[in-house]
Design an enzyme around this catalytic site. Sequence first.
Site, PDB file in Angstrom:
ATOM      1  N   GLU A 290     -33.586  14.169  85.758  1.00 33.92           N
ATOM      2  CA  GLU A 290     -34.058  13.025  84.968  1.00 33.92           C
ATOM      3  C   GLU A 290     -33.087  11.840  85.075  1.00 33.92           C
ATOM      4  O   GLU A 290     -31.878  12.015  84.999  1.00 33.92           O
ATOM      5  CB  GLU A 290     -34.149  13.495  83.500  1.00 33.92           C
TER       6      GLU A 290
ATOM      7  N   CYS B 144     -38.997  16.557  81.594  1.00 35.43           N
ATOM      8  CA  CYS B 144     -38.325  17.199  80.456  1.00 35.43           C
ATOM      9  C   CYS B 144     -39.220  17.452  79.229  1.00 35.43           C
ATOM     10  O   CYS B 144     -39.924  18.441  79.185  1.00 35.43           O
ATOM     11  CB  CYS B 144     -37.079  16.394  80.095  1.00 35.43           C
TER      12      CYS B 144
ATOM     13  N   LYS C 244     -42.585   9.333  81.845  1.00 35.14           N
ATOM     14  CA  LYS C 244     -42.549  10.406  80.844  1.00 35.14           C
ATOM     15  C   LYS C 244     -43.557  10.130  79.732  1.00 35.14           C
ATOM     16  O   LYS C 244     -43.607   9.033  79.171  1.00 35.14           O
ATOM     17  CB  LYS C 244     -41.126  10.441  80.268  1.00 35.14           C
TER      18      LYS C 244
END
Lengths: 616, 616
Positions: B44, B162, B126
């Site tokens: 990330e 994530c 994300k």
Amino acid sequence: MTQLRVALAQVDTTVGDLAANADLVSAWAGRAVRAGAHLVAFPEMTLTGYPAEDLVLRRSFAQASRAAVDRLARRLADEGAGELAVVVGYLDSSRNPTPRLGRPAGEPQNAAAVLWRGEVAARYAKHHLPNYGVFDEFRYFVPGYDFPVLRLHGVDVGLTICEDLWQDGGPVAVARAAAVGLLVCINGSPYERGKAFQRDELAAARAREAGAALAYVNLVGGQDELVFDGGSLVVDADGRTLARAEQFTETLLTVDLDLPAGALVAGAPVAGPVVTGPVDAGDGTTIAVSRVVLADEPVSPFEAREPTVAQRLDSAAELYAAVVTGTRDYVRKNGFASVVLGLSGGIDSALVATIAVDALGAARVHTVAMPSVHSSAGSVADAAELARRTGVTHTVVPIQPVVDAFHDALAGTGGLAGLAAENLQARVRGTLLMALSNAHGHLVLTTGNKSELATGFSTLYGDSAGGFAPIKDVPKTLVWELARWRNAQAPRDGEAPPIPEEIIVKPPSAELAPGQLDSDRLPDYSTLDAVLDDYVERDQGRTELITAGHDPDTVERVIRLADLAEYKRRQNPPGPKVTSKAFGRDRRLPITSHWRERTGSPPAVEPSPRPDSVTP
Amino acid sequence: MTQLRVALAQVDTTVGDLAANADLVSAWAGRAVRAGAHLVAFPEMTLTGYPAEDLVLRRSFAQASRAAVDRLARRLADEGAGELAVVVGYLDSSRNPTPRLGRPAGEPQNAAAVLWRGEVAARYAKHHLPNYGVFDEFRYFVPGYDFPVLRLHGVDVGLTICEDLWQDGGPVAVARAAAVGLLVCINGSPYERGKAFQRDELAAARAREAGAALAYVNLVGGQDELVFDGGSLVVDADGRTLARAEQFTETLLTVDLDLPAGALVAGAPVAGPVVTGPVDAGDGTTIAVSRVVLADEPVSPFEAREPTVAQRLDSAAELYAAVVTGTRDYVRKNGFASVVLGLSGGIDSALVATIAVDALGAARVHTVAMPSVHSSAGSVADAAELARRTGVTHTVVPIQPVVDAFHDALAGTGGLAGLAAENLQARVRGTLLMALSNAHGHLVLTTGNKSELATGFSTLYGDSAGGFAPIKDVPKTLVWELARWRNAQAPRDGEAPPIPEEIIVKPPSAELAPGQLDSDRLPDYSTLDAVLDDYVERDQGRTELITAGHDPDTVERVIRLADLAEYKRRQNPPGPKVTSKAFGRDRRLPITSHWRERTGSPPAVEPSPRPDSVTP
């Protein structure tokens, strides 16, 4: 139209002290009763204090808050305030919990309760949650999607909480759809330079949008780094200011309003359609309107009184009041009886001493001059003169024997010179102040200003050692302005100016080495503060700073200093926040960061003295 | 089925160093090419480092990140990695900005780019943003609502970042609807005790939900208070672990997968319907699926190799590796060449010295014994013995003359006794260490443990003075466990145990007053740590703690200490976070708070020595 006397209780609550905050509500509700008010509103999170941060996630605390609001409703009725509608802020929990990873535990809500005839007659949960600047409300609360409309003596009243007013759509839009006559907004809106004006404009705009009068009550007092300035106000449905409370003081603002009667009252003018159920809130959500009748009958006509319309303080007066308030409340709420600070003979410590005296009274302020071989005779004399004028208890503790003892102890390790020797002097002073604090129970005030903090021009565990930093968010140029402003107030109050002119006009120096001046290491403060303002407050990058007209070399120099100073800022004590980006919890830069604004892409590793030095 | 060789580059990035991070991608992409991989994924926010905190709100930084990713795509092609699909994390900005109060300035996105043949072939932002614990992503990012599906050698590949895996619904649900064969997840998932197991379980569950193999790459290394442990892994669509990387080390994990071919390939088995356009993400939002063809043709069949399946470290090994990694990276990334710490002869400083040696090598570790009249001969000897065994540079600097000089300087103010005299000794030691730091450029390591920090059993600007606190999140009982564990490792490596047994078995004492023991002021550490764990980690209130079986008197005593210690915790240096609620930025209690868990409703003001004392 029907009349209502509305009171706003602009009070100073204490975080965590549910019992004392309930006592405060009881006392001020009593005053509102005696003033003949029909409704009184208290600030955001009245019972718990604001902001309560991680306490809201503790189940025992949330339970205590819910129990306290129920108890308070009964108590107010017992005390003769049952016919007064009392709007109090408190911590509630979602009635429809949908536990999920990332939703705050227990689903707390930032809520308002309407206490009426011994009961909680209605509850409203904040819809718009701020999560920027000093606010972290997505961590703490789940939003509300209900809008109860209270019929009070024939008038329809809606509730909102702080951020509900700042964001578009939501409860304000629903208030119009539900045709309320009065919108009450309870707030914990922290002071920032220039914000009072912005808040007035906002209240006027939202009142017009809602098509309703707006009663805006704000907290006063200090809580850690935040200072609340009050400035509660009432505007009519056209946005005209009807009443405004003084800033930085506890007060009950009462105003007599002529409001449209709600539609259900037989024979009264109809304000609008009686909406209940879901309403498109104009922000992508739906809010459910419900109706709660407290009292349908209008009050008997009464003669309206002229309300208070306080002037807003001017910029310097407001800023000075903010730091005094923040200092006073931090000391008081943490149970300290007195403060101690080092008086160097410079402008920063002179201003902090004056602030402390204005906050606490001279009898509770102790100052210490800690001269070294580098301290000028003028500095020592100027410090003593300031102490004499302000009436504080002043002591002189020469530091040279202690400094010498350190040098002796470290002789075998190669000794100390340069910055290490400069820092040592500052740390000896910090240790002396902390020793006096421990021995006598004083809170140590640090005297660093924002320009120093921003550039790392301070010694960690030295001049930055202490419990509270009154001017940590005040740039150096404003330090001078506040000193002159405070001196100018004195003759009006029949006093001598507290700060000797010598202290104001002398060139600033840390006096840690022979002939040292701040200007050896920093740009001229007016230049520095201008660059810092654009870099810190406006997040401008190097190119933007240069385009904005700042000298390129100065820009390089300032951003280098500022980028290296983050560690020290994180380690500094709290202090009142007076600008939009104080160094503290609302500015979060990584300590370990290789981004260098001046190049855009730094050498892989640049030796960084950041935890240690006077200047990087 | 069609084959793909997938590589996960588990690397240690540096926040803010876009150039070095791009070099890192280039180097590891080269390894992936040489390993014959078809796809390589990086952690990330690869290019910016993670977490970059408020840097993401600076326009110049966001622009630099976007430019860097475009440049990197061209560079990789120039370097012969154009036919390798490279997934890198970076900071992007929303393509459809809707500026509004409270939305982060510039609308940053936590994004992944797929670099292919010199270009950015796809971008993913994300969707689920964590905003709890150490995460503040609602402050920094706006969520993404697009899900590009990449056709790579006949296989359909989806991307996630994530938190997308931790929350229900969203991209995992969409991955199933879009019938991807492989889901790549790039992560910056910080270490916590026991989390590696939880992460493995999660990956397996989400792979089954998505009906796809899952390639999970995690960051390694330290960033301020966070430590990333790596532990990257690949599971098949049934949740079976195919490969796992070692923790706490940079590595390239490669795995050869047999994956279902995507539906568009003529003649290949059809994995599912070819969904494009909006899909109900099952979390109240809609996500748009798009299709990007990188290469339609399957690769020629190749012989699969046996992948690495590293064992997870056991609990003590993992914890020790975490604090060593956190310490090493903090020192290195901040440009320090060496560290210095005080060696008291006690267990805490002994363990920190050992950690420092393992992190940096003995040549870069300097220790100082600073005995006073209260130091036992045994302590001085034990410290010297530890220094001898570990090979660090050890110095002895007696503090009594300096302490005496302070007492002399303050004689006129009434003198110092009790806690004030105890704290003075600690502050003299802190000042000596900082002087050595300033003179020689060492970073000072502090040696306080979590049990002390939680109860305020430390001196501000004394033993808490320093740049980094390696065991600030390690409770005292675990300090002993780690010391014994580390000693037990030594014989296996052919060394003597570094920590003398005397240091491990002696009763803990601050040695600041005659005959003083920790047990005079604190409960037994195993009792204390058990209460703290329930109070701090589990947010239990007084009643719950007692119901859980803790002794009521101990509960009262511990929560009183813990509630008063907040100020000191806020002022402490950063240290590696190894539990869910370290004291630092993720635990946010008001300093000024009158909530006292032990009564539920405290006396209005309770004198608080919190900024000052050894113990409240």
